[in-house]
Design an enzyme around this catalytic site. Structure first.
Site, mmCIF file in Angstrom:
data_model
loop_
_atom_site.group_PDB
_atom_site.id
_atom_site.type_symbol
_atom_site.label_atom_id
_atom_site.label_comp_id
_atom_site.label_asym_id
_atom_site.label_seq_id
_atom_site.Cartn_x
_atom_site.Cartn_y
_atom_site.Cartn_z
ATOM 1 N N GLU A 33 -12.627 -17.053 -30.508
ATOM 2 C CA GLU A 33 -11.618 -16.582 -29.552
ATOM 3 C C GLU A 33 -11.969 -17.097 -28.166
ATOM 4 O OE1 GLU A 33 -8.475 -14.752 -29.407
ATOM 5 O OE2 GLU A 33 -8.826 -15.593 -27.422
ATOM 6 N N GLY A 34 -10.980 -17.723 -27.525
ATOM 7 C CA GLY A 34 -11.197 -18.323 -26.213
ATOM 8 C C GLY A 34 -11.048 -17.367 -25.048
ATOM 9 N N CYS A 42 -1.480 -9.116 -28.152
ATOM 10 C CA CYS A 42 -1.097 -7.719 -28.372
ATOM 11 C C CYS A 42 -1.920 -6.741 -27.528
ATOM 12 C CB CYS A 42 -1.217 -7.399 -29.853
ATOM 13 S SG CYS A 42 -0.806 -5.714 -30.252
ATOM 14 N N VAL A 179 13.594 -7.875 -26.623
ATOM 15 C CA VAL A 179 12.673 -6.745 -26.647
ATOM 16 C C VAL A 179 11.856 -6.650 -25.357
ATOM 17 C CG1 VAL A 179 11.153 -5.513 -28.208
ATOM 18 C CG2 VAL A 179 12.431 -7.448 -29.043
ATOM 19 N N THR A 267 12.829 -14.952 -22.453
ATOM 20 C CA THR A 267 13.788 -15.594 -23.361
ATOM 21 C C THR A 267 13.127 -16.033 -24.659
ATOM 22 O OG1 THR A 267 13.400 -17.634 -22.129
ATOM 23 C CG2 THR A 267 15.367 -16.382 -21.541
ATOM 24 N N GLY A 268 12.086 -15.337 -25.060
ATOM 25 C CA GLY A 268 11.455 -15.610 -26.343
ATOM 26 C C GLY A 268 10.052 -16.172 -26.208
ATOM 27 N N HIS A 441 11.507 22.071 -40.848
ATOM 28 C CA HIS A 441 12.416 22.435 -39.753
ATOM 29 C C HIS A 441 11.637 23.130 -38.647
ATOM 30 C CE1 HIS A 441 16.062 23.662 -37.740
ATOM 31 N NE2 HIS A 441 15.554 24.896 -37.656
#
Ligand code: FAD
Ligand code: NAI
Length: 462
Positions: A33-34, A42, A179, A267-268, A441
């Site tokens: 992992e850099g 995430c 999103v 935009t993605g 309930h």
């Protein structure tokens, strides 16, 4: 001799989950992992920080809008934004450190740095070559760009910049009603920004059940968000820390512009494969930039697998995680499985939105004979008690067999409620199976049961 059974490139939800599962299955595993911290998009600049800011801004909104309605009087809280950012950073740290702990616990080596595939079974990091029998690419994604729009992460920001602004902007223009745009737009609208969302299409959240999108848009408008629909952004000009968003309305080519303190480009996202060296090995990449895989996440290069945002499918953390676990199983010689028909999607706005399975539009297009069971949260006692009667549950089932085909929810705790339907769909359940299951309930879940009842003889509280 290989140093490792598996080297995973990328420590996001796809990569770190894959590494943990590989280790649990007895494979000697390393993860490259850099970034400075594990957890990928995430945990560092995506799901977790955005949910922290959504939570804090929601609390503020509740305190300023609903407290007095419940007899909770007193001085309204004010926003100390730098403290809010500190809280968000603290949440990130707790989560990323948690993954570091899990790596140690599972005896996974974190090789720090940016990795490239040097040859068959070889991953180069800095000046070192590490050997592995299998390599899993989980290099994730990055924000897409838009011609004419230059992101400086100050005045014109991507989601990463939007999660780290120095102050709440007076005005925010969001490009893209997807999103990210709606979640981050909600955060700043709640904190007092004037938010305008500019969207290319005539509806928000493309791909989602249209009825849900309409209800969400209506609700967001009530919360103060403005929308310019059917508008193609041409360019963004910046001067002295301010921005001007220039757009053209698609229906009549009319040009207009919006001034803003901050512009969020949402935009993605696109797959991230820079510096990986995968193509140089003859690896196949689709025209959309995704690494091509078969049904077992094998790429076109022997011994190399790929998962998560860098391959086809929804760009969601849980989809990447599921693929991470499944590919570990495949590498270990077991059967790895992901049911792509049952991957939930959640938008953490207020009201929350969640969906799984097919939309009504997709069912119509496929010519499926289906029925709809719908129930409004206005008929749910618990929802009304907490001012969350807005929204509904829409259950779609096969007209003949009653098998559940999809569920589309907008309302309180939608992101939690959807999982009842996910489990039901995994078991091939019918709407009647849900309708005959006793639900406590008063819970929001009763609305799901009522929608199932509406697929049969009728909902009780409708
Ligand atoms: P990533 O998380 O992108 O991780 C890839 C990692 O690989 C990165 O850390 C990168 O540094 C590293 N890397 C890449 N190349 C190399 C290399 N050559 N060498 C070493 N390391 C490398 N999804 C949800 O499901 N729910 C949400 O609520 C949600 N919210 C989001 C909010 C925002 C603002 C954003 C931007 C995204 C959100 N997502 C959400 C999407 C989610 O973050 C992604 O789907 C998920 O992170 C994908 O996981 P991944 O492991 O495939 O890739
Ligand atoms: P998106 O694909 O969800 O939405 C992009 C929007 O921008 C679309 O509505 C599109 O029509 C619009 N658009 C495209 N070009 C445009 C233009 N020129 N002018 C105006 N509008 C334009 O992408 P987004 O919001 O950037 O999110 C990226 C990914 O991150 C998504 O695929 C999503 O899965 C993931 N994500 C997931 C979250 C969650 O699960 N809650 C939260 C945030 C992100």
């Amino acid at each position: 001799m290989s140093d490792y059974d598996v080297i995973v490139i990328g420590g996001g939800p796809g990569g770190y989950v894959c590494a943990i599962r590989c280790a649990q299955l007895g494979l000697k595993t390393a993860c490259v992992e850099g970034r400075e911290t594990l957890g990928g998009t995430c945990l560092n600049v995506g799901c977790i920080p955005s949910k922290a800011l959504l939570h804090a801004s929601h609390m503020y909104h509740e305190a300023t809008h609903n407290f007095t309605k419940m007899g909770l009087m007193g001085k309204s809280p004010s926003v100390d934004f730098s403290k809010m950012i500190e809280y968000k950073d603290n949440v990130i740290e707790q989560n990323t450190k948690g993954i570091e702990f899990l790596f140690k616990k599972n005896k996974i080596d974190w090789i720090k740095g940016w990795g490239s595939i040097a040859g068959e079974g070889q991953v180069k990091v800095g000046g070192d070559i590490h050997n592995a029998k299998s390599i899993v690419i989980a290099s994730g994604s990055e924000p897409s760009s838009l011609p004419g729009v230059e992101v400086d992460e100050k005045t014109v920001v991507s989601s990463t910049g939007a999660l780290a602004l120095s102050k709440v902007p007076n005005s925010l223009v969001v490009i893209g009603a997807g999103v990210i745009g709606l979640e981050m737009g909600s955060v700043y609208a709640r904190l007092g920004s004037e938010v305008t969302v500019v969207e290319f299409l005539d509806h928000i959240t493309p791909g989602m059940d249209k009825e849900l999108g309409k209800t969400l848009q209506r609700s967001l408008k009530k919360q103060g968000l403005k929308f310019v629909m059917g508008a193609a952004v041409q360019s963004v000009d910046t001067s002295k820390g301010k921005a001007k968003v220039n757009y053209k309305l698609r229906k009549n080519d009319k040009e207009a512009s919006l001034d803003a303190d901050v512009v969020l480009l949402a935009t993605g996202r696109k797959p991230f494969t820079d510096g990986l060296g995968f193509e140089a090995l003859g690896g196949k990449i689709s025209p959309r930039g995704q690494i091509e895989t078969d049904a077992h996440w094998r790429t076109s290069v022997s011994g190399i697998y790929a998962i998560g945002d860098v391959i086809d499918g929804p760009m969601l953390a849980h989809k990447a995680e599921d693929e991470g676990m499944a590919v570990a199983d495949v590498i270990a010689g077991n059967h790895g499985h992901v049911n792509y028909g049952v991957i939930p999607g959640v938008i953490y706005t207020s009201p929350e939105v969640a969906n799984v399975g097919l939309t009504e539009e997709q069912l119509k297009e496929a010519g499926v004979d289906y029925k709809v069971g719908k129930f409004s949260f206005m008929g749910n006692g618990r929802a009304k008690a907490v001012f969350q009667g807005e929204g509904f549950v829409k259950l779609l089932a096969d007209a003949k067999t009653d098998k559940i085909l999809g569920c589309h929810l907008i309302g309180p705790a939608a992101g939690e409620l959807i999982h009842e339907i996910c489990v039901a769909m995994e078991f091939g359940a019918s709407a009647q199976d849900i309708a005959l299951t006793c639900h406590a309930h008063p819970t929001f879940s009763e609305a799901v049961r009522e929608a199932a009842l509406a697929c049969g003889d009728g909902a009780i509280h409708a």
